[in-house]
Design an enzyme around this catalytic site. Structure first.
Site, PDB file in Angstrom:
ATOM      1  N   HIS A  39       8.144  -1.613  -5.713  1.00  8.83           N
ATOM      2  CA  HIS A  39       9.030  -2.782  -5.799  1.00  8.83           C
ATOM      3  C   HIS A  39       9.475  -3.281  -4.433  1.00  8.83           C
ATOM      4  O   HIS A  39       9.903  -4.418  -4.291  1.00  8.83           O
ATOM      5  CB  HIS A  39      10.270  -2.442  -6.642  1.00  8.83           C
ATOM      6  CG  HIS A  39       9.954  -2.282  -8.099  1.00  8.83           C
ATOM      7  ND1 HIS A  39      10.255  -3.235  -9.032  1.00  8.83           N
ATOM      8  CD2 HIS A  39       9.334  -1.297  -8.768  1.00  8.83           C
ATOM      9  CE1 HIS A  39       9.847  -2.839 -10.229  1.00  8.83           C
ATOM     10  NE2 HIS A  39       9.287  -1.656 -10.091  1.00  8.83           N
ATOM     11  N   ASP A  91      12.530  -8.325   1.960  1.00  6.51           N
ATOM     12  CA  ASP A  91      12.728  -8.033   0.544  1.00  6.51           C
ATOM     13  C   ASP A  91      11.362  -7.909  -0.110  1.00  6.51           C
ATOM     14  O   ASP A  91      10.455  -8.679   0.211  1.00  6.51           O
ATOM     15  CB  ASP A  91      13.487  -9.205  -0.114  1.00  6.51           C
ATOM     16  CG  ASP A  91      14.559  -8.732  -1.088  1.00  6.51           C
ATOM     17  OD1 ASP A  91      14.359  -7.666  -1.685  1.00  6.51           O
ATOM     18  OD2 ASP A  91      15.574  -9.417  -1.244  1.00  6.51           O
TER      19      ASP A  91
END
Ligand code: GDG
Length: 502
Positions: free
Chosen positions: A171, A383
């Site tokens: 992720h 991110d």
């Protein structure tokens, strides 16, 4: 035993939170995109979710059965817990996962603490998860492993001789080779990852970085195929390597944003905050999210563009997270101080420039904020993907606002066309982008938002799950693309429900 493959999800935490109320304990469904996306699929097709329950309390098998049994029955899939001790949580979770992998994989190597005891605990805890997976699964099951906490899981299972289909999704970003190679256990970690049948990343950037590190450590690394999934042979292993950007339940967010009570809440917000323009920031407390940098950019915008004073408010929601890690405590102090300084400098006649909420707010309130905001400032330093920017766009159901997005968020590769891309380290660039967003003509806002919404609708969370499963289920490269594959899990299966409760 059933012969059909089942879906086994393994993540650091179970999709439920154990809530203590005096002497009694009850389970609350967890929140977040992964839980929202995978729960209906497991409910529909049956399956298993394995993870930590989030407590180090010693629970007996009887207590676990009482807590997890009814939830498993109600949901139609099994929940199996991994029990961790205080020391394991300290060394594996706070230590290796959050003081080594998290900062390193977000390019913040100077924040890493390369403690060998952390590594030993990481390997041992991955083996602990492996024992639980081995106990509750059977050959042919697809074991879908999530995130950086469990990069050694399939290797531990293989070492135990447990044959399953292993698929891994990261992720968070995968760092460039010159950063990754600083990790003292770099080769062991890559060897562990390569023991998955499928290794999937959020973006092409991450996949490229991963391949870059493999090539440095094994010059004979070979790649075949093209497109979102390729085959890689390196260090004596062969695996499929893919990039698949995670997304949100677009329709769910959009529908909620249109509900009359949410619309009314949204309308009220600008009155509550005494402003004409509302800017929203929503983040977990984390140094990767660029919150101080964003506050400084907003301060600069108020200095450079005095016409924003008295009418433009930044609502910054910060969800408490990992407060026990010292770096997070320090970050909170920095944010508190900056907000105080900006408000001290600019507040006038009932208008406060920054509304800072250090709490998790209910989802309908969050959606109302998204709907009401003229600008979303999503400016992480780095991110993996970032779901907030996608949720904001899904909630722009009337008079569209503008998304300002960091070029270092994984989402930038999909949303770059409609968003204003910024470098989060460039305060002047961000201040100018903010002014540009607030003064952008309606026609341009509409065009940009239409593009963004179209992108996210086409690749929503259900698209992501579907594609991941199809990619993971294909046994050879020729099985790509997805459309030729039959569904992996027949609808309506409930086999696991009939199995004995743990
Ligand atoms: C990791 C990766 C990747 C936030 N505040 C509230 C609230 N939230 C919800 C948001 C969103 C989620 O939290 C945050 O997701 P992000 O993607 O932005 O960030 P991470 O937590 O760092 O997630 C990231 C993600 O995994 C998925 O792969 O995108 O890159 O770092 O869904 O809505 N929800 C509610 N109240 C709040 O106050 N209800």
């Amino acid at each position: 035993m059933a012969k059909e493959p089942r879906l086994v999800v393994v993540s650091n935490r179970l999709p439920v939170v154990l809530e203590k109320n005096g002497n009694s304990q009850r389970l609350k469904p967890g929140s977040g995109g992964l839980v929202t996306a995978l729960t209906p699929i497991l409910k529909d097709r049956g399956g298993i979710w394995i993870g930590w329950l989030g407590t180090t309390e010693r629970l007996s098998i009887r207590q676990l059965r009482t807590i997890l049994g009814p939830a498993s029955e109600e949901w139609g899939f099994r929940l199996y817990p991994v029990l961790l001790s205080d020391e394991e949580v300290e060394q594996f979770y706070y230590g290796f996962a959050n003081e080594v992998l998290w900062p390193l994989f977000h390019d913040l190597q100077t924040r890493c603490r390369f403690d060998p005891a952390y590594w030993r605990s990481y390997v041992a805890v991955n083996a602990k998860y492996a024992r639980v997976v081995a106990r509750h699964t059977q050959e042919d099951d697809l074991v879908w492993i999530h995130d950086y906490h469990l990069m050694g899981l399939s290797a531990a299972l293989k070492e135990m001789g447990v044959k399953r289909q292993y698929a891994f999704f990261l992720h968070i970003p995968f760092p460039p080779p010159d950063l990754f190679l600083k990790l003292p256990w770099r080769e062991q970690l890559l060897r562990m990852l390569l023991q998955n049948d499928l290794i999937a990343f959020q973006t092409l950037r991450d996949r490229r970085n991963f391949l870059g590190s493999l090539r440095v450590l094994d010059r004979r690394t070979a790649v075949s195929g093209r497109g979102p999934a390729i085959k890689v042979t390196s260090m004596g292993y062969t695996a499929n390597v893919a990039h698949l950007p995670i997304s949100i339940d677009f329709k769910g967010f959009s529908r909620q944003a249109k509900q009359p009570d949410v619309a009314a809440q949204a309308k009220q917000l600008k009155e509550t905050y005494h402003c004409k323009h509302l800017i929203i920031g929503v983040d977990r407390l984390d140094y990767t999210k660029g919150i101080p940098e964003r506050l400084n950019a907003f301060r600069l915008a108020l200095k450079r563009y005095p016409e924003l004073r008295g009418n433009t408010t930044l609502v910054q929601i910060v969800v408490p997270s990992r407060e026990r890690v010292p770096a997070y405590g320090a970050l909170k102090g920095e944010i508190d101080a900056l907000v105080g300084q900006i408000n001290g400098e600019f507040t006038q006649d009932g208008w406060v420039p920054v509304v800072y909420r250090y709490q998790s707010i209910p989802r309908d309130e969050l959606v109302a904020h998204y709907r009401a905001a003229d600008v979303a400032l999503v400016t992480p330093l780095k991110d993996g993907m970032n779901l907030v920017c996608k949720e904001y766009c899904a909630c722009q159901v009337e008079d569209p606002g503008v998304l300002i997005l960091s070029e270092f968020a994984g989402a930038a590769s999909q949303l770059g066309g409609g968003a204003l891309l910024v470098n989060p380290y460039d305060a002047e660039g961000m201040a100018d982008a903010l002014y540009r967003a607030l003064t952008m003509p309606l026609s341009q806002r509409r065009r940009r938002m239409r593009l963004l919404r179209r992108n996210i609708t086409q690749e929503d969370i259900f698209w992501w799950v579907d594609n991941f499963l199809r990619t993971a289920a294909s046994k050879a490269l020729r099985d790509f693309p997805e459309s030729t594959l039959p569904p992996l899990f027949p609808r309506g299966r409930r086999t696991i429900r009939q199995q004995e409760a743990e």
